[in-house]
Design a protein around this motif. Structure first.
Motif, PDB file in Angstrom:
ATOM      1  N   GLN A   1       0.998  12.727  -4.937  1.00 14.17           N
ATOM      2  CA  GLN A   1       2.441  12.405  -4.977  1.00 14.17           C
ATOM      3  C   GLN A   1       2.709  11.039  -3.752  1.00 14.17           C
ATOM      4  O   GLN A   1       2.512  11.313  -2.653  1.00 14.17           O
ATOM      5  CB  GLN A   1       3.388  13.578  -4.528  1.00 14.17           C
ATOM      6  CG  GLN A   1       3.588  14.674  -5.559  1.00 14.17           C
ATOM      7  CD  GLN A   1       3.963  14.072  -6.756  1.00 14.17           C
ATOM      8  OE1 GLN A   1       4.973  13.483  -6.878  1.00 14.17           O
ATOM      9  NE2 GLN A   1       3.283  14.587  -7.756  1.00 14.17           N
ATOM     10  N   PRO A   2       3.102  10.009  -4.494  1.00 15.44           N
ATOM     11  CA  PRO A   2       3.292   9.088  -3.184  1.00 15.44           C
ATOM     12  C   PRO A   2       4.347   9.381  -2.361  1.00 15.44           C
ATOM     13  O   PRO A   2       5.331  10.045  -2.457  1.00 15.44           O
ATOM     14  CB  PRO A   2       4.021   7.842  -4.209  1.00 15.44           C
ATOM     15  CG  PRO A   2       4.117   8.228  -5.740  1.00 15.44           C
ATOM     16  CD  PRO A   2       3.477   9.740  -5.567  1.00 15.44           C
ATOM     17  N   PHE A   3       4.272   8.981  -0.781  1.00 12.75           N
ATOM     18  CA  PHE A   3       5.421   9.433   0.034  1.00 12.75           C
ATOM     19  C   PHE A   3       5.503   8.429   0.974  1.00 12.75           C
ATOM     20  O   PHE A   3       6.645   8.662   1.527  1.00 12.75           O
ATOM     21  CB  PHE A   3       4.947  10.839   0.476  1.00 12.75           C
ATOM     22  CG  PHE A   3       3.630  10.888   1.732  1.00 12.75           C
ATOM     23  CD1 PHE A   3       3.879  10.341   2.827  1.00 12.75           C
ATOM     24  CD2 PHE A   3       2.457  10.732   1.036  1.00 12.75           C
ATOM     25  CE1 PHE A   3       2.816  10.291   3.711  1.00 12.75           C
ATOM     26  CE2 PHE A   3       0.912  10.814   1.763  1.00 12.75           C
ATOM     27  CZ  PHE A   3       1.378  10.445   3.236  1.00 12.75           C
TER      28      PHE A   3
ATOM     29  N   VAL B   1       0.681  -1.185  -0.015  1.00 17.66           N
ATOM     30  CA  VAL B   1       0.182  -0.163   0.102  1.00 17.66           C
ATOM     31  C   VAL B   1       1.061   1.455  -0.006  1.00 17.66           C
ATOM     32  O   VAL B   1       1.972   1.301   0.740  1.00 17.66           O
ATOM     33  CB  VAL B   1      -1.032   0.003   1.343  1.00 17.66           C
ATOM     34  CG1 VAL B   1      -1.490   1.436   1.461  1.00 17.66           C
ATOM     35  CG2 VAL B   1      -2.091  -0.975   1.224  1.00 17.66           C
ATOM     36  N   THR B   2       0.491   2.059  -0.906  1.00 21.96           N
ATOM     37  CA  THR B   2       1.261   3.290  -1.118  1.00 21.96           C
ATOM     38  C   THR B   2       0.302   4.552  -0.372  1.00 21.96           C
ATOM     39  O   THR B   2      -0.827   4.652  -1.035  1.00 21.96           O
ATOM     40  CB  THR B   2       2.120   3.821  -2.229  1.00 21.96           C
ATOM     41  OG1 THR B   2       2.711   2.519  -2.718  1.00 21.96           O
ATOM     42  CG2 THR B   2       2.813   4.966  -2.433  1.00 21.96           C
ATOM     43  N   PHE B   3       0.888   5.355   0.496  1.00 25.90           N
ATOM     44  CA  PHE B   3       0.309   6.495   0.962  1.00 25.90           C
ATOM     45  C   PHE B   3       0.444   7.589  -0.136  1.00 25.90           C
ATOM     46  O   PHE B   3       1.556   7.771  -0.405  1.00 25.90           O
ATOM     47  CB  PHE B   3       0.417   6.855   2.325  1.00 25.90           C
ATOM     48  CG  PHE B   3      -0.188   5.692   3.344  1.00 25.90           C
ATOM     49  CD1 PHE B   3      -1.264   5.903   3.734  1.00 25.90           C
ATOM     50  CD2 PHE B   3       0.691   4.747   3.563  1.00 25.90           C
ATOM     51  CE1 PHE B   3      -1.935   4.838   4.552  1.00 25.90           C
ATOM     52  CE2 PHE B   3       0.313   3.617   4.407  1.00 25.90           C
ATOM     53  CZ  PHE B   3      -1.030   3.806   4.976  1.00 25.90           C
ATOM     54  N   VAL B   4      -0.523   8.276  -0.759  1.00 18.44           N
ATOM     55  CA  VAL B   4      -0.416   9.436  -1.709  1.00 18.44           C
ATOM     56  C   VAL B   4      -0.979  10.714  -0.976  1.00 18.44           C
ATOM     57  O   VAL B   4      -2.080  10.915  -0.331  1.00 18.44           O
ATOM     58  CB  VAL B   4      -1.177   9.087  -2.973  1.00 18.44           C
ATOM     59  CG1 VAL B   4      -1.015  10.216  -3.950  1.00 18.44           C
ATOM     60  CG2 VAL B   4      -0.625   7.768  -3.298  1.00 18.44           C
ATOM     61  N   LYS B   5      -0.020  11.763  -1.179  1.00 14.21           N
ATOM     62  CA  LYS B   5      -0.491  13.221  -0.699  1.00 14.21           C
ATOM     63  C   LYS B   5      -0.387  14.149  -1.701  1.00 14.21           C
ATOM     64  O   LYS B   5       0.734  14.140  -2.305  1.00 14.21           O
ATOM     65  CB  LYS B   5       0.546  13.443   0.669  1.00 14.21           C
ATOM     66  CG  LYS B   5      -0.157  15.017   1.267  1.00 14.21           C
ATOM     67  CD  LYS B   5       0.846  15.222   2.430  1.00 14.21           C
ATOM     68  CE  LYS B   5       0.406  14.304   3.691  1.00 14.21           C
ATOM     69  NZ  LYS B   5      -0.568  14.572   4.259  1.00 14.21           N
TER      70      LYS B   5
ATOM     71  N   SER C   1      -7.018  12.410   6.832  1.00 20.92           N
ATOM     72  CA  SER C   1      -7.912  12.286   6.170  1.00 20.92           C
ATOM     73  C   SER C   1      -7.913  13.497   4.808  1.00 20.92           C
ATOM     74  O   SER C   1      -7.275  14.162   4.862  1.00 20.92           O
ATOM     75  CB  SER C   1      -9.420  12.903   6.757  1.00 20.92           C
ATOM     76  OG  SER C   1      -9.630  12.154   7.978  1.00 20.92           O
ATOM     77  N   GLY C   2      -8.222  12.817   3.872  1.00 21.73           N
ATOM     78  CA  GLY C   2      -8.197  13.464   2.241  1.00 21.73           C
ATOM     79  C   GLY C   2      -6.946  12.928   1.526  1.00 21.73           C
ATOM     80  O   GLY C   2      -6.755  13.209   0.360  1.00 21.73           O
ATOM     81  N   ASP C   3      -5.931  12.296   2.158  1.00 17.66           N
ATOM     82  CA  ASP C   3      -4.815  11.885   1.682  1.00 17.66           C
ATOM     83  C   ASP C   3      -5.482  10.509   0.872  1.00 17.66           C
ATOM     84  O   ASP C   3      -6.796  10.096   1.229  1.00 17.66           O
ATOM     85  CB  ASP C   3      -3.745  11.312   2.538  1.00 17.66           C
ATOM     86  CG  ASP C   3      -3.104  12.564   3.254  1.00 17.66           C
ATOM     87  OD1 ASP C   3      -3.040  13.677   2.648  1.00 17.66           O
ATOM     88  OD2 ASP C   3      -2.120  12.403   4.118  1.00 17.66           O
ATOM     89  N   ALA C   4      -4.735   9.964   0.224  1.00 21.08           N
ATOM     90  CA  ALA C   4      -5.226   8.711  -0.604  1.00 21.08           C
ATOM     91  C   ALA C   4      -4.168   7.469  -0.491  1.00 21.08           C
ATOM     92  O   ALA C   4      -3.241   7.558   0.241  1.00 21.08           O
ATOM     93  CB  ALA C   4      -5.379   8.959  -2.079  1.00 21.08           C
ATOM     94  N   ILE C   5      -4.699   6.469  -0.874  1.00 27.67           N
ATOM     95  CA  ILE C   5      -3.727   5.108  -1.045  1.00 27.67           C
ATOM     96  C   ILE C   5      -3.642   4.662  -2.475  1.00 27.67           C
ATOM     97  O   ILE C   5      -4.897   4.860  -3.227  1.00 27.67           O
ATOM     98  CB  ILE C   5      -4.203   4.192   0.291  1.00 27.67           C
ATOM     99  CG1 ILE C   5      -5.667   3.445  -0.346  1.00 27.67           C
ATOM    100  CG2 ILE C   5      -4.289   4.535   1.174  1.00 27.67           C
ATOM    101  CD1 ILE C   5      -6.116   2.240   0.390  1.00 27.67           C
ATOM    102  N   SER C   6      -2.800   3.795  -2.658  1.00 25.68           N
ATOM    103  CA  SER C   6      -2.807   2.955  -3.841  1.00 25.68           C
ATOM    104  C   SER C   6      -2.221   1.541  -3.559  1.00 25.68           C
ATOM    105  O   SER C   6      -1.437   1.380  -2.558  1.00 25.68           O
ATOM    106  CB  SER C   6      -2.062   3.582  -5.170  1.00 25.68           C
ATOM    107  OG  SER C   6      -0.800   3.628  -4.803  1.00 25.68           O
ATOM    108  N   PHE C   7      -2.976   0.745  -4.233  1.00 28.01           N
ATOM    109  CA  PHE C   7      -2.231  -0.761  -3.901  1.00 28.01           C
ATOM    110  C   PHE C   7      -2.355  -1.646  -5.396  1.00 28.01           C
ATOM    111  O   PHE C   7      -2.901  -1.242  -6.169  1.00 28.01           O
ATOM    112  CB  PHE C   7      -3.082  -1.120  -2.894  1.00 28.01           C
ATOM    113  CG  PHE C   7      -4.515  -1.503  -3.173  1.00 28.01           C
ATOM    114  CD1 PHE C   7      -5.335  -2.587  -3.435  1.00 28.01           C
ATOM    115  CD2 PHE C   7      -5.124  -0.385  -2.674  1.00 28.01           C
ATOM    116  CE1 PHE C   7      -6.536  -2.706  -3.564  1.00 28.01           C
ATOM    117  CE2 PHE C   7      -6.575  -0.563  -2.570  1.00 28.01           C
ATOM    118  CZ  PHE C   7      -7.213  -1.631  -3.132  1.00 28.01           C
TER     119      PHE C   7
END
Length: 169
Positions: free
Chosen positions: A60-62, A53-57, A163-169
């Motif tokens: 941009q992945p961070f 899982v990548t957290f995205v702000k 809250s408002g950040d995103a994830i990708s997987f």
């Protein structure tokens, strides 16, 4: 006849007392400490990487973590129960078929967690930080979710995940 009955009664009493004494001796390992049987220990589940899982702000992945995936009811019901340790670089991703207000709890979970609730659009809806181990209290999201990520308590604060950040997987 009375003396035969008395002798028989004494023999029975002696057998009873010796049997009880044998039980007491067998119940003590060193003569002082009672031997107790404890329930078998539940083995600590070993982490099994099934994805990332990548957290995205702001697009941009961070931050990336390795995850186990709970994608069926049995896996989701077990979650991270019975774990005594969880490395900071790992977590669990729960995947649900439909969006809903899925509630979680900490029953049989001995480590505090941050529970990250994610909507069908993969944006973080809400975060329950530093949840109480072993609590049976329901922990609800602030909206409809289709994914949930569980990580060690303090992970979201340490990595500024909001809250408002995103994830990708």
């Amino acid at each position: 006849m009375k003396s035969r009955q008395s002798v028989f009664a004494y023999i029975l009493l002696g057998v009873f007392l010796l049997g009880g004494l044998g039980y007491l001796v067998a119940s003590f390992s060193d003569g002082n400490t009672p031997v107790t049987s404890s329930p078998p220990a539940v083995p600590n589940p070993v982490f099994n990487k099934e994805g990332e899982v990548t957290f995205v702000k702001k697009g941009q992945p961070f931050k990336k973590i390795e995850v186990e995936i709970a994608e069926n009811e049995a896996e989701r019901n077990k979650g991270l129960m019975f774990r005594s340790y969880l490395p900071d670089s790992v977590g669990m991703l729960f995947i649900f078929e439909q969006p809903d207000e899925y509630k979680f709890w900490m029953k049989n979970t001995s480590i505090p967690l941050d529970i990250i609730y994610v909507g069908p659009d993969k944006k973080i809806v809400s975060i329950a930080q530093n949840t109480q181990p072993y609590s049976e209290e329901s922990i609800l999201p602030y909206g409809l979710v289709q994914y949930v990520v569980e990580v060690n308590a303090g992970f979201t604060k340490q990595n500024n995940i909001q809250s408002g950040d995103a994830i990708s997987f």
